[in-house]
Structures are given as C-alpha cells and as structure tokens.
Motif scaffolding. Structure first.
Motif, PDB file in Angstrom:
ATOM      1  N   MET A   1       0.851  -1.204   0.000  1.00 17.64           N
ATOM      2  CA  MET A   1       0.000   0.000   0.000  1.00 17.64           C
ATOM      3  C   MET A   1       0.878   1.244   0.000  1.00 17.64           C
ATOM      4  SD  MET A   1      -2.921   1.101   2.756  1.00 17.64           S
ATOM      5  CE  MET A   1      -3.801   2.639   2.586  1.00 17.64           C
ATOM      6  N   ALA A   2       0.569   2.196  -0.860  1.00 20.86           N
ATOM      7  CA  ALA A   2       1.389   3.394  -0.982  1.00 20.86           C
ATOM      8  C   ALA A   2       1.200   4.315   0.223  1.00 20.86           C
ATOM      9  CB  ALA A   2       1.031   4.144  -2.264  1.00 20.86           C
ATOM     10  N   GLU A   3       2.303   4.882   0.682  1.00 23.47           N
ATOM     11  CA  GLU A   3       2.241   5.920   1.697  1.00 23.47           C
ATOM     12  C   GLU A   3       1.874   7.226   1.010  1.00 23.47           C
ATOM     13  OE1 GLU A   3       5.580   5.615   4.650  1.00 23.47           O
ATOM     14  OE2 GLU A   3       6.227   4.056   3.269  1.00 23.47           O
ATOM     15  N   LYS A   4       1.504   8.206   1.799  1.00 27.36           N
ATOM     16  CA  LYS A   4       0.987   9.451   1.239  1.00 27.36           C
ATOM     17  C   LYS A   4       2.040  10.263   0.495  1.00 27.36           C
ATOM     18  CE  LYS A   4      -3.457  10.109   1.911  1.00 27.36           C
ATOM     19  NZ  LYS A   4      -4.354  10.254   0.760  1.00 27.36           N
ATOM     20  N   SER A   5       3.056  10.757   1.212  1.00 24.49           N
ATOM     21  CA  SER A   5       3.909  11.751   0.571  1.00 24.49           C
ATOM     22  C   SER A   5       5.358  11.673   1.036  1.00 24.49           C
ATOM     23  CB  SER A   5       3.363  13.162   0.831  1.00 24.49           C
ATOM     24  OG  SER A   5       3.197  13.380   2.215  1.00 24.49           O
ATOM     25  N   GLN A  67      16.204  11.941   6.518  1.00 21.18           N
ATOM     26  CA  GLN A  67      16.643  10.571   6.299  1.00 21.18           C
ATOM     27  C   GLN A  67      17.546  10.501   5.060  1.00 21.18           C
ATOM     28  OE1 GLN A  67      15.661   8.247   8.619  1.00 21.18           O
ATOM     29  NE2 GLN A  67      14.707  10.044   9.573  1.00 21.18           N
ATOM     30  N   VAL A  68      18.526   9.624   5.112  1.00 18.16           N
ATOM     31  CA  VAL A  68      19.353   9.336   3.931  1.00 18.16           C
ATOM     32  C   VAL A  68      19.473   7.821   3.853  1.00 18.16           C
ATOM     33  CG1 VAL A  68      21.501   9.840   2.692  1.00 18.16           C
ATOM     34  CG2 VAL A  68      20.637  11.478   4.379  1.00 18.16           C
ATOM     35  N   PRO A  69      18.449   7.148   3.341  1.00 21.65           N
ATOM     36  CA  PRO A  69      18.446   5.680   3.336  1.00 21.65           C
ATOM     37  C   PRO A  69      19.416   5.062   2.331  1.00 21.65           C
ATOM     38  CG  PRO A  69      16.496   6.524   2.239  1.00 21.65           C
ATOM     39  CD  PRO A  69      17.199   7.702   2.826  1.00 21.65           C
ATOM     40  N   PHE A  70      19.826   5.854   1.359  1.00 20.80           N
ATOM     41  CA  PHE A  70      20.798   5.380   0.361  1.00 20.80           C
ATOM     42  C   PHE A  70      21.425   6.607  -0.284  1.00 20.80           C
ATOM     43  CE2 PHE A  70      16.369   4.868  -1.075  1.00 20.80           C
ATOM     44  CZ  PHE A  70      16.288   5.907  -2.002  1.00 20.80           C
ATOM     45  N   LEU A  71      22.619   6.419  -0.853  1.00 24.22           N
ATOM     46  CA  LEU A  71      23.302   7.509  -1.525  1.00 24.22           C
ATOM     47  C   LEU A  71      22.935   7.534  -3.005  1.00 24.22           C
ATOM     48  CD1 LEU A  71      26.897   7.414   0.038  1.00 24.22           C
ATOM     49  CD2 LEU A  71      24.995   8.950   0.604  1.00 24.22           C
ATOM     50  N   ARG A  72      23.084   8.694  -3.609  1.00 21.12           N
ATOM     51  CA  ARG A  72      22.786   8.853  -5.020  1.00 21.12           C
ATOM     52  C   ARG A  72      23.843   8.151  -5.872  1.00 21.12           C
ATOM     53  NH1 ARG A  72      21.898  14.775  -7.625  1.00 21.12           N
ATOM     54  NH2 ARG A  72      20.772  15.028  -5.637  1.00 21.12           N
ATOM     55  N   SER A  73      23.427   7.628  -7.000  1.00 24.93           N
ATOM     56  CA  SER A  73      24.336   6.923  -7.898  1.00 24.93           C
ATOM     57  C   SER A  73      25.284   7.905  -8.583  1.00 24.93           C
ATOM     58  CB  SER A  73      23.557   6.162  -8.960  1.00 24.93           C
ATOM     59  OG  SER A  73      22.948   7.083  -9.864  1.00 24.93           O
ATOM     60  N   GLU A  89      15.122   8.022  -9.574  1.00 28.46           N
ATOM     61  CA  GLU A  89      16.040   7.118  -8.877  1.00 28.46           C
ATOM     62  C   GLU A  89      15.645   6.951  -7.409  1.00 28.46           C
ATOM     63  OE1 GLU A  89      20.557   6.993  -9.407  1.00 28.46           O
ATOM     64  OE2 GLU A  89      20.336   8.089  -7.513  1.00 28.46           O
ATOM     65  N   VAL A  90      15.252   8.037  -6.777  1.00 26.22           N
ATOM     66  CA  VAL A  90      14.829   7.968  -5.374  1.00 26.22           C
ATOM     67  C   VAL A  90      13.588   7.085  -5.233  1.00 26.22           C
ATOM     68  CG1 VAL A  90      13.831   9.290  -3.473  1.00 26.22           C
ATOM     69  CG2 VAL A  90      15.854  10.157  -4.659  1.00 26.22           C
ATOM     70  N   LEU A  91      12.606   7.293  -6.087  1.00 26.60           N
ATOM     71  CA  LEU A  91      11.379   6.491  -6.008  1.00 26.60           C
ATOM     72  C   LEU A  91      11.674   5.010  -6.224  1.00 26.60           C
ATOM     73  CD1 LEU A  91       8.918   8.852  -7.936  1.00 26.60           C
ATOM     74  CD2 LEU A  91       8.946   8.392  -5.474  1.00 26.60           C
ATOM     75  N   ARG A  92      12.582   4.708  -7.150  1.00 25.07           N
ATOM     76  CA  ARG A  92      12.967   3.305  -7.382  1.00 25.07           C
ATOM     77  C   ARG A  92      13.715   2.744  -6.179  1.00 25.07           C
ATOM     78  NH1 ARG A  92      14.920   5.331 -12.978  1.00 25.07           N
ATOM     79  NH2 ARG A  92      13.065   5.089 -14.291  1.00 25.07           N
ATOM     80  N   GLY A  93      14.548   3.584  -5.552  1.00 22.38           N
ATOM     81  CA  GLY A  93      15.266   3.142  -4.365  1.00 22.38           C
ATOM     82  C   GLY A  93      14.329   2.782  -3.234  1.00 22.38           C
ATOM     83  N   TYR A  94      13.300   3.590  -3.034  1.00 24.83           N
ATOM     84  CA  TYR A  94      12.320   3.280  -1.997  1.00 24.83           C
ATOM     85  C   TYR A  94      11.500   2.045  -2.371  1.00 24.83           C
ATOM     86  CZ  TYR A  94      12.990   7.241   1.130  1.00 24.83           C
ATOM     87  OH  TYR A  94      13.505   8.105   2.057  1.00 24.83           O
ATOM     88  N   GLN A  95      11.234   1.902  -3.653  1.00 25.25           N
ATOM     89  CA  GLN A  95      10.484   0.729  -4.102  1.00 25.25           C
ATOM     90  C   GLN A  95      11.235  -0.557  -3.753  1.00 25.25           C
ATOM     91  OE1 GLN A  95       9.707   0.504  -8.387  1.00 25.25           O
ATOM     92  NE2 GLN A  95       7.558   0.076  -7.923  1.00 25.25           N
TER      93      GLN A  95
END
Length: 233
Positions: A1-5, A67-73, A89-95
């Motif tokens: 289920m998608a979170e809001k924002s 938050q910085v859950p991952f670094l940018r490529s 890239e961020v949206l894919r990282g969270y996915q």
C-alpha cells in the motif's frame, strides 16, 4: 500500500561556481537546513529524505532530522544530471525497500526562502484543484515582450511591434522560482517531467525568490533574507 507523501531534497556534493554550495553556511547555518526544516515543520510528509552522493552532506542532513536511506548513484551526481532522473532514482530506491508513495515533493537545497506554510498551502492546492502538480512561479519584473537583442553591435527591439505598448497591456510572463515541485507520483512516472501537463501555480512575490548560482547571487540572497527576517522580528 502506498504511503501518502515523500519530500526529496536534492543535494549533490559537487558545485563549481559556489563550492560545497548545498552545505555552505547561509546566515548562520548550512543552507540545506532551511529546506529540511521547512519540509519537517510542514507536517505533510511521511518521510523527508536527502538525495546526495556526498557523505558529509548526508551526515549534516541526518543531524538536521532528514533521512538518507541510500546515496545517489554516480550516474545522477554529475553536472548533467536532470532533476526528474534524480527523483525517479529515489522512487525506485524506496520501491526496492518495499515503500511506495502517492505524492513526491522535490525541494532544492538552496531554497532559504521556502517556508512550511508555503508547502502546506501547495499541498492544499494540489488537492482542492485536483492538479497533478504544483510549483511556485514569479512574474518577470520587466516584460520580456519589450526585450532587446544586439545585432552587429547595435541594440534593436526583438519584437518592434511591442515598443509602444504599455507594460500593463502585455501578457504577464512567469518563471520558475527554483524552490520545489509538488507532484502526484503516477502522472510523474508517466510524463517524467518536473512540470506536468496539469500543474497549478503558486505565485510568489519577487522578494521571496532568488537564484543562487554564483557568489554574487549568494550575497544578494543573504541580504534579502536578512531584510525579510528583520521585517518579521
């Protein structure tokens, strides 16, 4: 289920004209602090994250509450990286972390005039107007329709037919404030653009807007920021 924002603050480590621009001190604190605080204080995001390739920027962001859950490529960390590619890239990282969002807000790290109130106003506009995106714009202070070009060393009107027209009779033109883009994720993924077809404007006052691309821009932004803050004290 998608979170809001999700708020994404884009802060790559490299900057040629203003070195270390995104974490450089601006009126007493790292300039990125203003973007992070506005996003957090708005209370409208499930997560506020910073997209960066730089460990020092990541450390400062975490200390400020982001938050910085991952670094940018590396692919999206160069001068030619496009904003929409960074957000994708961020949206894919969270996915990959099992998280998806309905709304994403891309916030630039050099936006000290941005406020929590402006973000809340924009979220309300997104919902009330059933828009796919909301972005702040500011009117050009001089009508571009009466601009000049220089040809063979001589000044000439670009559009001579407008030379005698009054400013108030010319259509107002606007430009991007360079602060944030509030987007519904589904149409963003479809159009892959920061300015979607169904985008509503938030019209800003010129005193709340300043490009910060050069040292001279930086000085001007600090002067404007101090004047605004003085008026609110």
């Amino acid at each position: 289920m998608a979170e809001k924002s999700l708020a994404v603050i884009t802060a790559r480590g490299g900057s040629k004209r203003v070195p270390r621009k995104n974490i450089k001190e601006f009126c007493g604190q790292p300039i990125i602090a203003y973007s992070i605080r506005a996003a957090l204080d708005s209370g409208i995001f499930d997560e506020v994250m910073v997209s960066t390739d730089d460990e020092e920027s990541a450390k400062i962001a975490r200390e400020l509450g982001a938050q910085v859950p991952f670094l940018r490529s590396p692919e999206n960390s160069g001068d030619m990286a496009m904003t929409h590619e960074v957000v994708l890239e961020v949206l894919r990282g969270y996915q990959q972390l099992g998280r998806e969002f309905e709304i994403v807000c891309c916030i630039y790290p050099t936006a000290p005039f941005l406020t929590a109130e402006r973000l809340k106003e924009s979220m309300e506009k997104l919902r009330q107007e059933k828009a796919d995106g909301v972005m702040p714009v500011v009117r050009f202070s001089f009508p571009p329709q009466r601009c000049f070009v220089i040809a063979d060393g001589l000044v000439a009107y670009k559009w001579p037919e407008n030379r005698l027209k009054r400013s108030q009779d010319l259509e107002p033109y606007y430009h991007d404030c360079g602060q944030f883009y509030l987007l519904r994720v589904e149409p963003f993924l479809r159009e892959q653009s920061m300015v979607l077809a169904n985008t509503a404007p938030v019209i800003m006052d010129e005193k709340e807007v300043q490009d910060i691309d050069t040292p001279e821009d930086w000085e001007m932004a600090e002067m404007k920021f101090r004047l605004l803050r003085k008026g609110k004290d």
